[in-house]
Scaffold this motif. Structure first.
Motif, mmCIF file in Angstrom:
data_model
loop_
_atom_site.group_PDB
_atom_site.id
_atom_site.type_symbol
_atom_site.label_atom_id
_atom_site.label_comp_id
_atom_site.label_asym_id
_atom_site.label_seq_id
_atom_site.Cartn_x
_atom_site.Cartn_y
_atom_site.Cartn_z
ATOM 1 N N TRP A 232 0.845 -1.197 0.000
ATOM 2 C CA TRP A 232 0.000 0.000 0.000
ATOM 3 C C TRP A 232 0.878 1.244 0.000
ATOM 4 C CZ3 TRP A 232 -5.277 -0.318 -0.385
ATOM 5 C CH2 TRP A 232 -5.992 0.875 -0.234
ATOM 6 N N ASP A 234 -0.247 4.604 -0.725
ATOM 7 C CA ASP A 234 -0.900 5.874 -0.372
ATOM 8 C C ASP A 234 -0.827 6.074 1.141
ATOM 9 O OD1 ASP A 234 -2.482 8.115 -0.096
ATOM 10 O OD2 ASP A 234 -4.049 7.403 -1.461
ATOM 11 N N ARG A 236 -1.542 9.063 2.728
ATOM 12 C CA ARG A 236 -2.335 10.201 3.196
ATOM 13 C C ARG A 236 -3.215 9.781 4.375
ATOM 14 N NH1 ARG A 236 -5.478 11.893 -1.998
ATOM 15 N NH2 ARG A 236 -5.300 9.643 -2.374
ATOM 16 N N ILE A 238 -6.377 9.074 6.997
ATOM 17 C CA ILE A 238 -7.676 8.416 6.861
ATOM 18 C C ILE A 238 -8.595 8.967 7.952
ATOM 19 C CG2 ILE A 238 -8.924 6.219 7.011
ATOM 20 C CD1 ILE A 238 -6.349 4.843 6.059
ATOM 21 N N GLN A 298 -7.068 10.269 2.144
ATOM 22 C CA GLN A 298 -7.267 9.283 1.074
ATOM 23 C C GLN A 298 -8.621 8.611 1.171
ATOM 24 O OE1 GLN A 298 -5.325 5.290 1.583
ATOM 25 N NE2 GLN A 298 -4.018 6.391 3.052
ATOM 26 N N GLY A 299 -9.239 8.630 2.368
ATOM 27 C CA GLY A 299 -10.514 7.969 2.520
ATOM 28 C C GLY A 299 -10.992 7.978 3.954
ATOM 29 N N PHE A 346 -12.984 9.630 -2.557
ATOM 30 C CA PHE A 346 -12.393 9.045 -1.351
ATOM 31 C C PHE A 346 -12.618 7.531 -1.288
ATOM 32 C CE2 PHE A 346 -13.296 13.466 -0.074
ATOM 33 C CZ PHE A 346 -11.994 13.849 0.252
ATOM 34 N N LYS A 517 4.164 17.161 0.662
ATOM 35 C CA LYS A 517 3.265 16.185 0.059
ATOM 36 C C LYS A 517 3.959 15.212 -0.872
ATOM 37 C CE LYS A 517 -0.833 19.096 0.369
ATOM 38 N NZ LYS A 517 -0.226 20.128 1.188
ATOM 39 N N GLN A 520 2.650 11.618 -1.352
ATOM 40 C CA GLN A 520 1.464 11.502 -0.520
ATOM 41 C C GLN A 520 0.189 11.339 -1.340
ATOM 42 O OE1 GLN A 520 1.508 11.213 2.770
ATOM 43 N NE2 GLN A 520 3.708 11.216 2.554
ATOM 44 N N LYS A 521 0.152 11.882 -2.558
ATOM 45 C CA LYS A 521 -1.085 11.888 -3.318
ATOM 46 C C LYS A 521 -0.921 11.220 -4.675
ATOM 47 C CE LYS A 521 -3.244 15.909 -1.148
ATOM 48 N NZ LYS A 521 -3.944 17.181 -1.378
ATOM 49 N N GLY A 523 -1.707 8.218 -5.201
ATOM 50 C CA GLY A 523 -2.835 7.314 -5.359
ATOM 51 C C GLY A 523 -2.432 5.908 -5.753
ATOM 52 N N ARG A 525 -1.802 2.398 -5.150
ATOM 53 C CA ARG A 525 -2.094 1.449 -4.089
ATOM 54 C C ARG A 525 -1.565 0.074 -4.454
ATOM 55 N NH1 ARG A 525 -8.311 3.355 -2.761
ATOM 56 N NH2 ARG A 525 -7.780 5.406 -1.994
#
Length: 525
Positions: A232, A234, A236, A238, A298-299, A346, A517, A520-521, A523, A525
């Motif tokens: 994993w 990402d 960021r 949660i 991220q979610g 998200f 960042k 960090q972004k 995405g 995964r």
């Protein structure tokens, strides 16, 4: 080092500090403890090892002890500041299977309590869920006990014993006095006439020397035998979301699931009650989405889609497939709720448990019941949530055995292999969990980082850090807290934060920590 025909090794000193001198009453010599045999008919016998005779081979610095179950030999080899115990066990019984014995190779007297130890606590490993490495940090040196064969599951460690901070250098395939939670995988199955061999090594090193340096080969071998599977990327933050809060009088107020986001549900009537319930839920989602965007998250994970109808420890049901039965009003609107977050970009997630839920129709009570195959149960629940809501984030509540210890890591290995696109966050952990999961930890317990032992084996290991209620003004300054959060971020850890309201000042601290960042972004995964 000094040796004697009666006891084998009789003296150990390092940098002029004597930690064993049998004839000056400093420490104690070799001692075998309980053993186990399995008779031909299947009967299991546990007994204490009674010495029959012994033999000393001075040329090879090897002592052999003869017991009623067989023989136990130990050869001592010194290499620089390391002492090797080459051990050989022979089952001399004509028909019984030898299942192992616990031994104290020597008992040292350290004089002081190692700075990383607690008084009276035993420290050991067995190469099953973590490398068998135990380090005692003393003032002038570190003493490291290691079972160097990653495939050998015999226990190795330091067992508190005797006066003057005595610690037995212990090993074996049976529990040694004081060791709890014995893993049956450590046992031998040595047939009559067969031999088993193993090595235990004790290393003396300078204070501050890292585990990676001292135990490089075992760590490398262990990592090769048990590679890390989690991928994993990402990192960021949660958001954590809760839709309910247990209250004893919820049913009396017409709100049995104790929903906190919908006052109209408690007071409403007829069909309008459910129309307002959905409206309140979507408003709750929209407020949370606004905060998630602000935080660069991220979610989110929603802990209690089934509500909180029952007190602890039943509170979190963790069974999404039972939603229609346990909270029918939520089942009607939950798809729109999760879609709201997905449409906003998200990831979504829920709380699950590795057990079954039994509902007593007559009493209305609910029970969490252990299952034969927890891995299958977790996989089934994850796939349900993935298919229905596209969920990828899963907090695993109460992943414990009946004895209270964490479930075997192999359960999460099965989950990781079956659901490689899910981020799984178990509540209770062992070191090997980091191979497959991002363990859940709490800042309020003063945890910020993956510990040294884990990082030495799995450099890419990371955790999910719940920041709720984690600020202790008496314990640290703002600057110290930010520095710890920065260190945690640099390790690759993920911050978990309350996302249904502006939880300050922790949200501000997280944003300040995440200002850089980089990576960090993406995405990925």
């Amino acid at each position: 080092m000094a040796y004697n025909a009666s006891v084998g090794i009789s003296k150990i000193s390092y940098k002029e500090e004597v930690i064993l001198d049998v004839y000056k009453n400093i420490g104690q010599p070799f001692r075998a403890e309980g053993y186990k045999i399995i008779k031909r008919g299947g009967e299991t016998v546990f007994a204490y090892s009674h010495l029959r005779k012994k033999h000393w081979d001075n040329a090879n610095k090897k002592i052999t002890f003869i017991y009623d179950w067989g023989s136990y030999s130990c050869q001592y080899i010194q290499k620089g500041d390391s002492l090797y115990f080459n051990i050989q066990m022979v089952n001399t019984h004509p028909s019984d299977t030898f299942a192992g014995v616990g031994t104290r190779l020597v008992t040292t007297a350290l004089g002081e309590l190692p700075s990383n130890f607690k008084q009276g606590v035993h420290y050991n490993g067995n190469n099953i869920q973590s490398p068998a490495i135990v380090k005692a940090v003393c003032k002038n040196f570190q003493m490291v006990v290691e079972n160097p064969d990653a495939r050998n599951y015999a226990y190795a460690g330091l067992v508190s014993y005797g006066k003057n901070n005595g610690y037995s250098i212990a090993t074996g395939n049976r529990p040694i006095g004081g060791i709890t939670g014995f893993d049956q995988a450590s046992e031998l199955r040595l047939a009559p006439g067969k031999t088993a061999a193993m090595t235990l090594v004790v290393k003396f090193v300078k204070p501050g020397t890292s585990i990676e340096v001292v135990n490089a080969k075992l760590i490398s071998d262990y990592r090769r035998e048990r590679p890390q599977l989690i991928r994993w990327q990402d990192k960021r933050p949660i958001g954590s979301l809760f839709l309910a809060s247990y209250s004893r009088d919820g049913k009396e107020k017409g709100n049995p699931r104790n929903w906190v986001f919908s006052p109209s549900f408690q007071k409403g009537k007829g069909e309008q009650k459910f129309i307002d319930f959905k409206k309140d839920l979507i408003n709750y989602a929209d407020r949370s989405i606004s905060i998630l965007k602000k935080m660069g998250a991220q979610g989110m994970i929603t802990w209690d889609i089934e509500g909180q109808e029952f007190p602890h420890a039943i509170t979190y049901i963790g069974a999404p497939e039972l939603l229609e039965k346990m909270a029918p009003e939520m089942n009607k609107v939950i798809d729109d709720y999760f879609r709201r977050f997905s449409d906003a970009g998200f990831g979504t997630g829920i709380c699950i448990r590795p057990d079954s839920v039994i509902i007593n129709v007559k009493s209305g009570k609910v029970y969490h019941v252990a299952v034969k195959d927890p891995a299958y149960t977790l996989i089934r629940k994850i796939r349900y949530a993935q298919k229905r809501w596209g969920s990828t984030l899963f907090y695993v509540d109460s992943n414990v055995e009946p004895n209270g210890g964490p479930m075997p890591a192999r359960i999460f290995e099965q989950v990781a292999r079956a659901c490689p696109d899910a981020l799984v966050m178990p509540e209770h952990i062992t070191l090997e969990y980091y191979r497959f999961t991002a363990p859940y930890r709490e800042m309020r317990s003063n945890i910020f980082l993956v510990n040294e032992a884990v990082k030495s084996i799995y450099p890419n290991a990371f955790l999910v850090l719940n920041t709720a209620d984690g600020i202790n003004r008496k314990r640290m300054t703002d600057e110290a807290l930010l520095e710890l959060l920065k260190s945690s971020k640099e390790q690759g850890n993920i911050f978990l934060f309350r996302a249904w309201y502006s939880d300050q000042p922790i949200q501000d601290y997280i944003m300040r920590t995440m200002e850089n960042k980089t990576n960090q972004k993406d995405g990925n995964r």
